[in-house]
Design an enzyme around this catalytic site. Structure first.
Site, PDB file in Angstrom:
ATOM      1  N   LYS A  56     -40.314-100.251 -18.549  1.00  0.00           N
ATOM      2  CA  LYS A  56     -40.979-100.285 -17.235  1.00  0.00           C
ATOM      3  C   LYS A  56     -40.324 -99.210 -16.362  1.00  0.00           C
ATOM      4  CE  LYS A  56     -42.454-103.906 -14.028  1.00  0.00           C
ATOM      5  NZ  LYS A  56     -43.821-103.494 -13.811  1.00  0.00           N
TER       6      LYS A  56
HETATM    7  N1  PMP Z   1     -48.587-103.973 -17.594  1.00  0.00           N
HETATM    8  C1  PMP Z   1     -48.082-103.255 -16.570  1.00  0.00           C
HETATM    9  C2  PMP Z   1     -48.330-101.793 -16.512  1.00  0.00           C
HETATM   10  C3  PMP Z   1     -47.325-103.893 -15.569  1.00  0.00           C
HETATM   11  O1  PMP Z   1     -46.815-103.192 -14.557  1.00  0.00           O
HETATM   12  C4  PMP Z   1     -47.129-105.292 -15.666  1.00  0.00           C
HETATM   13  C5  PMP Z   1     -46.334-105.996 -14.591  1.00  0.00           C
HETATM   14  N2  PMP Z   1     -44.971-106.016 -14.883  1.00  0.00           N
HETATM   15  C6  PMP Z   1     -47.665-105.993 -16.745  1.00  0.00           C
HETATM   16  C7  PMP Z   1     -48.401-105.288 -17.692  1.00  0.00           C
HETATM   17  C8  PMP Z   1     -47.453-107.459 -16.906  1.00  0.00           C
HETATM   18  O2  PMP Z   1     -46.118-107.716 -17.255  1.00  0.00           O
HETATM   19  P1  PMP Z   1     -45.409-109.087 -16.868  1.00  0.00           P
HETATM   20  O3  PMP Z   1     -46.290-110.169 -17.321  1.00  0.00           O
HETATM   21  O4  PMP Z   1     -44.116-109.069 -17.593  1.00  0.00           O
HETATM   22  O5  PMP Z   1     -45.253-109.079 -15.391  1.00  0.00           O
END
Ligand code: PMP
Length: 315
Positions: free
Chosen positions: A154
């Site tokens: 991320k």
């Molecule tokens: N894809 C992207 C690009 C994101 O930014 C997020 C948010 N973190 C998610 C998917 C979903 O991830 P999570 O369920 O861990 O928040």
């Protein structure tokens, strides 16, 4: 007085934490971050941070991909966050933002040997997008290939592209953008993973299709199987399948479970929120708020001694 925030080993008022204009991460997107929710459960008088350790494990993995150091272990990151929320006496739903970033003030892309800083703060957060069924478009901006910016991490810089996709969607009157991979497969939303309901099964693209392997996504796969008897198939999804799926929904920490009722101005299914999205949303909201006993180990209680029944540690 503003809430306290964590910054490189100290707790200080959030509005006193600033960075210099030459900060490396500001120019080159050299940071990794997380988004974590903590939910206030009024009955138990407890704040529950959802899958706290899993989020910090992903933060450390993102940092590793980028050759950075989070400076604290996963358990220490959890402890610091719990301490912060407890000291700020948080008694509402909040979104927690940890960020590890290249804080040295230098020019140029060379990033080895630069200082890595860590900040953790929180803001109040209710619904991120509409809960009542959203309208999406397939973006003209593509998710970058994992061999350019790895999707599993991320990384701050990658969100420059996601912001373009989201802006394009909102300016065209939609609620959210869906992105395709450089090979034209469905990848994810600008900040959410995607599920389709096809022939009574859940279908979701695999992490290999340049998406962030979401913690909500993993939770829903487990919950669907255990609680609703629904199997999930992880496979590449063609754009045209979005037009024939019975239901589509997005999921993420901020977005929770968000049903999609229209894609590219065409109704998804019959254009109404479907039964699977409804059931998944209800189940997920019970679980995250700490009202489903079987999943209390996903909910890290923040306030000491608030509720004797709740002793579960985070995974
Ligand atoms: N894809 C992207 C690009 C994101 O930014 C997020 C948010 N973190 C998610 C998917 C979903 O991830 P999570 O369920 O861990 O928040």
């Amino acid at each position: 007085m503003t809430d306290l925030a964590y910054h490189d080993g100290t707790l200080r008022p959030l509005d006193q934490i600033t960075v210099g204009i030459r900060t490396h991460a500001l120019h080159y997107g050299t940071g990794v971050f997380e988004g974590i929710r903590a939910y206030w459960n009024a009955e138990a008088e407890q704040l529950y941070a959802f899958r706290l350790a899993d989020h910090y494990a992903r933060l450390c993995a993102s940092a590793k991909v980028y050759g950075m150091q989070a400076s604290l272990s996963v358990e220490e990151l959890c402890d610091v966050t719990i301490d912060l929320l407890a000291r700020n006496e948080v008694r509402e739903d909040v979104y927690i933002r940890p960020l590890v970033f290249k804080s040295s003030e230098t020019m140029g892309l060379w990033s080895r040997g630069l200082t890595d800083s860590l900040v953790i703060y929180h803001v109040p957060l209710g619904a991120y997008i509409s809960e009542s069924g959203i309208r999406c478009c397939v973006s003209s901006w593509r998710r970058p290939d994992g061999n350019f910016v790895p999707a599993r991490a991320k990384i701050s810089g990658i969100y420059a592209g996601m912001a373009l996709a989201r802006r394009e969607a909102l300016e065209a009157g939609f609620d959210e953008a869906l992105t395709l991979t450089t090979h034209g497969k469905v990848s994810e939303g600008s900040g959410e993973n995607i599920f389709l309901v096809i022939d009574g099964k859940l279908v979701t693209p695999p992490p290999g299709d340049d998406l962030l392997a979401g913690i909500t996504r993993a939770s829903l796969i487990e919950l669907a199987d255990a609680e609703l008897g629904l199997r999930t198939v992880e496979r590449s999804v063609n754009r045209s399948e979005l037009l024939v799926a019975d239901e589509v929904f997005l999921c993420g920490t901020a977005a929770e479970v968000t049903p999609v009722v229209e894609i590219d101005r065409r109704p998804v299914g019959d254009g109404e929120i479907g039964p699977v999205a409804t059931a998944m949303r209800e189940l997920y909201m019970r679980v995250v708020r700490g009202t489903h006993d079987d999943y209390l180990d996903w909910c890290r209680p923040i306030h000491q001694g608030a509720h004797p029944a709740v002793t579960a540690a985070d995974r």
